[in-house]
Design a protein around this motif. Structure first.
Motif, mmCIF file in Angstrom:
data_model
loop_
_atom_site.group_PDB
_atom_site.id
_atom_site.type_symbol
_atom_site.label_atom_id
_atom_site.label_comp_id
_atom_site.label_asym_id
_atom_site.label_seq_id
_atom_site.Cartn_x
_atom_site.Cartn_y
_atom_site.Cartn_z
ATOM 1 N N ILE A 1 -6.425 19.261 26.851
ATOM 2 C CA ILE A 1 -7.695 18.764 27.402
ATOM 3 C C ILE A 1 -8.550 18.413 26.197
ATOM 4 O O ILE A 1 -8.734 19.253 25.308
ATOM 5 N N LYS B 1 -5.085 15.531 29.435
ATOM 6 C CA LYS B 1 -6.288 15.157 30.197
ATOM 7 C C LYS B 1 -7.352 14.801 29.161
ATOM 8 O O LYS B 1 -8.049 15.666 28.643
ATOM 9 N N PRO B 2 -7.482 13.493 28.850
ATOM 10 C CA PRO B 2 -8.500 13.103 27.869
ATOM 11 C C PRO B 2 -9.892 13.162 28.488
ATOM 12 O O PRO B 2 -10.032 13.301 29.702
ATOM 13 N N SER B 3 -10.902 13.024 27.651
ATOM 14 C CA SER B 3 -12.272 12.936 28.153
ATOM 15 C C SER B 3 -12.369 11.743 29.104
ATOM 16 O O SER B 3 -11.790 10.680 28.842
ATOM 17 N N LEU C 1 -13.853 25.035 20.585
ATOM 18 C CA LEU C 1 -15.127 24.783 21.263
ATOM 19 C C LEU C 1 -16.240 24.439 20.264
ATOM 20 O O LEU C 1 -15.969 24.174 19.094
ATOM 21 N N GLY C 2 -17.450 24.460 20.746
ATOM 22 C CA GLY C 2 -18.574 23.981 19.950
ATOM 23 C C GLY C 2 -18.838 24.782 18.682
ATOM 24 O O GLY C 2 -18.441 25.942 18.552
#
Ligand code: NAD
Length: 501
Positions: free
Chosen positions: A154, A181-183, A260-261
């Protein structure tokens, strides 16, 4: 032809070069370019039935692919890398159109794909296990590595191709098919990558079904998250996304790799070479319009040099050209959406409320109607308040002062995220201390926080998710480890000297 028509034609040509015909249809997924907000395509997202079929096909492919020797699997990745070299410009064009990166950064992203292919090909002959001395006579003890199963990838909008390739090149040599699952913001680059990989598979005679792209929003991602046929979910995106994905994969005892961020900081010590520091800071903070996971968001500067550094960064910011990324000399392209601008505005308001002073930037710039362009903001903060501890995915750089090194480290580590970090210093003891004490997955000396090479493991700690991708021994996440004991003796001694009968 107006600009919008030109962008659409540009996207169609680049995609066609990669082997994709962008449908003329009226699918409900509208693909726009952040460059001017115009529509590039209308795409049909995949249905639940198509997701199910893709996972079935990938599972079937796993049974065939796992039996292909790893060095032969490497041939597929080598061929894919060759096709990437041929289509570097085409893919980079799609990255600029969909994600808004300036061409140099878009080409750099595709180069990163080529680099990881090289790495993975070498790795296909180096999936080493260990042997250990057994405590029992006539026994051999060893670890062997085996393909894991289907890998679900993802990915986020801001690295629409590189992060997928880190996962896919490594997964394929490890013996795992990939379902991607791309953006929802960058489906065309995903279709182009898929087409090139399929061509590579045909060229080397690899089995069908090794790679699938599933287009759609978070619900398509959730299908991968919950499906037990997906052995590893490698998810890149925001912390809130990881908070949902991690526990759901854990609930079915699946394996999860979270990227993640970040909320990356650089400490600038009194001994720093300020010319170098300013260059490193400006690229890391304003490059990609502040939309990298490794973007520099905080500078923690010794108070004795704070005023000078602030002035120099502000001066460098005033020379940054914000504009249409396709234009020569532009260094800062658009934000991805109006929502990103609203988040930036809200962050600047909160910073002001907390006593922050905007030194420069943060203004909306009219470049092309429909595009969201801003000048990178530099904000002096009296303290590391809540807004500074959050990731705002836009070019906002906070300046914080410190007096002693321990205070700098406390500020540096005093955020929930732990991705990338840097120190600018010429004091070796300080540099070594920082390497030891920064709590991030990436810690640099005298370079900025962004722009990692593929050779090292990439990822971060704390709310960044703990995952590691790309180089070094990250491949181990994509394989199953088995410990094997082989008895070549005619006795059956038990470990720890246990007697049984
Ligand atoms: P996002 O979290 O909005 O979306 C990322 C992807 O997750 C998308 O494909 C989205 O459809 C999917 N998704 C969202 N919710 C989901 C759910 N519940 N289940 C399954 N899939 C779901 O992130 P974004 O706006 O595309 O990207 C920006 C963020 O990504 C920033 O926070 C940035 O720091 C982070 N990022 C991290 C890295 C890294 O390597 N650490 C790299 C790039 C981006």
């Amino acid at each position: 032809m107006n600009t919008s028509d030109r962008f659409r034609a540009h996207a169609r040509t680049a995609a066609a070069q990669c082997g994709v015909t962008i449908p003329d249809g009226d699918g409900p997924l509208t693909v726009t370019t952040p460059v001017d907000g115009s529509v590039l395509a209308h795409i049909r997202p995949h249905t639940a039935r198509q997701v199910d079929a893709a996972l079935g096909a990938a599972s079937a492919a796993f049974d065939r692919w796992r039996d292909v020797p790893a060095p032969q699997r490497g041939r597929l990745v080598r061929r894919f890398g060759e096709l990437l070299v041929e289509h570097k410009e085409d893919l980079a064009t799609l990255v600029t159109l969909e994600a808004g990166k300036i061409p140099s950064e878009a080409l750099g992203e595709v180069q990163e794909m080529i680099d990881i292919c090289d790495f993975a090909v070498g790795l296909s002959r180096q999936l080493y296990g260990r042997t250990m001395p057994s405590e029992r006579p006539g026994h051999r003890l060893m670890e062997t590595w085996h393909p894991l199963g289907v890998v679900g990838v993802i990915s986020a909008f801001n690295f629409p191709v590189a992060v997928w390739s880190w996962n896919t090149a490594i997964a394929l040599v490890c013996g795992d098919p990939v379902v991607w699952k791309p953006s929802e913001v960058t489906p065309l680059t995903a279709l182009a990558c898929d087409a090139l990989l399929r061509r590579a598979a045909t060229d080397v005679g690899a089995p069908d079904g090794l790679h699938h792209v599933l287009l759609g929003d978070a619900t398509v991602g959730e299908a991968l998250v919950d499906d037990p046929r997906v052995a590893l979910v490698s998810a890149t995106g925001s912390v809130p996304m990881g908070r949902e994905v991690g526990p759901r994969v854990a609930a079915r005892f699946g394996r999860c790799l979270l990227e993640l961020g970040g909320n990356n900081a650089a400490v600038v010590a009194p001994s720093a070479d300020l010319d170098l520091a300013v260059r490193g800071i400006v690229f890391a903070a304003a490059g990609t319009a502040g939309q990298r996971c490794t973007t520099l968001r905080r500078v923690i500067v010794h108070r004795s040099i704070a005023a000078e550094l602030e002035g120099r960064i502000a001066k460098a910011y005033s020379g940054l050209r914000v504009g249409n990324p396709f234009d020569e000399g532009v260094l800062v392209g658009p934000l991805i959406s109006e929502r990103a601008y609203e988040a930036m505005r809200a962050a600047l308001d909160r910073a002001a409320h907390d006593g922050g002073t905007v030194i420069t930037g943060g203004e909306r710039v009219e470049v092309l109607p429909g595009g969201v362009y801003v000048t990178p903001a530099l904000v002096r903060m009296p303290a590391q308040t809540e807004i500074v501890r959050e990731e705002t995915f836009a070019p906002v750089l906070y300046l914080l002062g410190y007096d002693d090194f321990d205070e700098a480290i406390a500020l540096h580590n005093g955020v929930p995220q732990g991705l990338s970090s840097a120190i600018f210093t010429t004091d070796q003891r300080e540099a070594e201390r920082f390497l030891e004490r920064s709590d991030c997955g990436i810690t640099n000396v005298n370079i900025g926080t962004s722009g990692a090479e593929i050779g090292g493991a990439f990822g971060g700690e704390k709310a960044t998710g703990g995952g590691r991708e790309s180089g070094s021994d990250s491949w181990k996440a994509y394989m199953r480890r088995a410990t094997n004991t082989v008895n070549r003796s005619d006795g059956l001694p038990l470990a720890q000297g246990v007697e049984f009968g």
